[in-house]
Design a protein around this motif. Structure first.
Motif, PDB file in Angstrom:
ATOM      1  N   SER A  48      25.661   0.077  36.732  1.00 22.95           N
ATOM      2  CA  SER A  48      25.307   0.129  38.146  1.00 22.95           C
ATOM      3  C   SER A  48      26.179  -0.813  38.955  1.00 22.95           C
ATOM      4  O   SER A  48      26.679  -0.460  40.034  1.00 22.95           O
ATOM      5  CB  SER A  48      23.836  -0.246  38.325  1.00 22.95           C
ATOM      6  N   GLU A  49      26.373  -2.012  38.453  1.00 21.41           N
ATOM      7  CA  GLU A  49      27.197  -2.996  39.163  1.00 21.41           C
ATOM      8  C   GLU A  49      28.640  -2.516  39.289  1.00 21.41           C
ATOM      9  O   GLU A  49      29.269  -2.663  40.338  1.00 21.41           O
ATOM     10  CB  GLU A  49      27.151  -4.329  38.425  1.00 21.41           C
TER      11      GLU A  49
ATOM     12  N   ARG B  87      20.315  -0.944  45.324  1.00 22.65           N
ATOM     13  CA  ARG B  87      21.486  -1.509  45.990  1.00 22.65           C
ATOM     14  C   ARG B  87      21.772  -0.836  47.326  1.00 22.65           C
ATOM     15  O   ARG B  87      22.585  -1.314  48.109  1.00 22.65           O
ATOM     16  CB  ARG B  87      22.717  -1.371  45.077  1.00 22.65           C
TER      17      ARG B  87
ATOM     18  N   GLN C 173      22.276  -1.908  34.010  1.00 25.01           N
ATOM     19  CA  GLN C 173      22.575  -2.805  35.115  1.00 25.01           C
ATOM     20  C   GLN C 173      24.075  -3.034  35.251  1.00 25.01           C
ATOM     21  O   GLN C 173      24.617  -3.073  36.366  1.00 25.01           O
ATOM     22  CB  GLN C 173      21.859  -4.142  34.891  1.00 25.01           C
ATOM     23  N   GLN C 174      24.770  -3.152  34.140  1.00 22.37           N
ATOM     24  CA  GLN C 174      26.214  -3.374  34.161  1.00 22.37           C
ATOM     25  C   GLN C 174      26.963  -2.168  34.714  1.00 22.37           C
ATOM     26  O   GLN C 174      27.903  -2.305  35.503  1.00 22.37           O
ATOM     27  CB  GLN C 174      26.707  -3.720  32.760  1.00 22.37           C
TER      28      GLN C 174
ATOM     29  N   ASP D 166      16.729   3.500  34.518  1.00 26.60           N
ATOM     30  CA  ASP D 166      17.077   2.132  34.919  1.00 26.60           C
ATOM     31  C   ASP D 166      18.345   2.129  35.765  1.00 26.60           C
ATOM     32  O   ASP D 166      18.441   1.396  36.757  1.00 26.60           O
ATOM     33  CB  ASP D 166      17.275   1.260  33.679  1.00 26.60           C
TER      34      ASP D 166
ATOM     35  N   SER E 147      18.488   1.046  39.681  1.00 21.83           N
ATOM     36  CA  SER E 147      19.379  -0.034  40.081  1.00 21.83           C
ATOM     37  C   SER E 147      20.291   0.395  41.217  1.00 21.83           C
ATOM     38  O   SER E 147      20.533  -0.360  42.165  1.00 21.83           O
ATOM     39  CB  SER E 147      20.201  -0.501  38.871  1.00 21.83           C
TER      40      SER E 147
END
Length: 283
Positions: free
Chosen positions: A110-111, A157, A107-108, A149, A153
């Motif tokens: 991806s962000e 978005r 997730q990090q 994952d 993600s």
């Protein structure tokens, strides 16, 4: 730079030599001659990351395996912008041996990718408002199983503009690193490298290559591309002379409805050897 080449874009249609728009170091870009109606894809930059993703604060832009500061992107930006303005999809290639030990790490990452290279916002965007069309996964990590994952993600978005995801994998089936993400159907395109892998590349004939190709065309992805070296010196093994490719290999693999074209490594060798020019009418 870009303006000097942009006039040749109308020659595109289904096959295009995207590398002709770039002056970045040779091994930073792959050539792809596509048969899909979305044009040709090319990788321009790599985000090189080492160590566990949870320990990485700022991934480093890497041009041709050299770690450069973000300021070095200023010379590349006009060229990739010119390509995109003419309908050429430009991907950012995620390379390296880092791992994703948890869904949180995925997730990090991806962000970070979203805010710095895609549709998000950040004061650290190397290309300003420029938005890449897709992310390519070229993963060589020995650990970390959460690539699916990360792909999910990124897909989540993407709303107003389609974000393409591709996977670059060796021809050995199944892929040891991205297998679960491929099985989940998260990649629009899979670029299979039929070189540097003697057990599944072209040798005296196309038998081993075709056996591997048939396996890859069964995966959950809309398009599979045949990845080849553009010259004997571009890889340790797997080079197919263009006349052999067009007469022997392409007629066999093009029977698959998932056939998406040919990817060549890399632009320097292609320019020296004229490989793409020799095969493009057959792709």
């Amino acid at each position: 730079m870009a303006s000097n080449h942009a006039q040749s874009i109308p020659l595109l249609l289904l096959s295009i030599l995207a590398f002709s728009f770039f002056t970045i170091p040779s091994d930073a870009v792959s050539v792809a001659i596509g048969v899909v109606n979305e044009g040709l894809f090319t990788y321009v930059l790599s985000v090189a990351v080492t160590g566990p993703a949870s320990n990485v604060q700022t991934p480093v832009l890497n041009l041709a395996s050299r770690r450069d500061s973000a300021s070095s992107c200023s010379g590349v930006f006009p060229d990739i912008q010119a390509c995109q303005s003419q309908g050429v999809k430009v991907f950012l290639s995620l390379k390296g041996s880092f791992s994703l030990p948890s869904p949180l790490d995925a997730q990090q990452v991806s962000e970070y990718l979203w805010n710095n290279f895609l549709g998000g916002q950040s004061i650290t965007r190397p290309f300003g408002d420029f938005v890449f069309d897709g992310i390519n996964f070229d993963i060589e990590a020995e650990s970390g199983q959460f690539w699916a994952d990360l792909a999910r993600s990124l897909k989540a978005r993407s709303s107003q503009k389609k974000l393409y995801l591709s996977a670059e994998v060796p021809c050995i089936f199944p892929d040891a690193h991205l297998g679960s993400a491929i099985e989940a159907g998260l990649f629009d395109y899979i670029w299979v490298r039929f070189y540097n892998n003697r057990q599944c590349e072209y040798r005296e004939n196309a038998d081993t290559l075709l056996a591997s190709w048939n396996q890859w065309t069964q995966v959950n992805s809309s398009r599979i591309l045949l990845g080849l070296p553009a010259a004997p010196g571009a890889a340790l093994s797997g080079y197919i002379p263009p006349e052999v490719l067009t007469s022997t290999v392409l007629p066999l693999i093009k029977t698959s409805p998932k056939y998406g074209g040919v990817m060549l490594w890399d632009t320097f060798y292609d320019q020296q050897n004229g490989y793409s020019a020799a095969i493009k009418n057959s792709v």
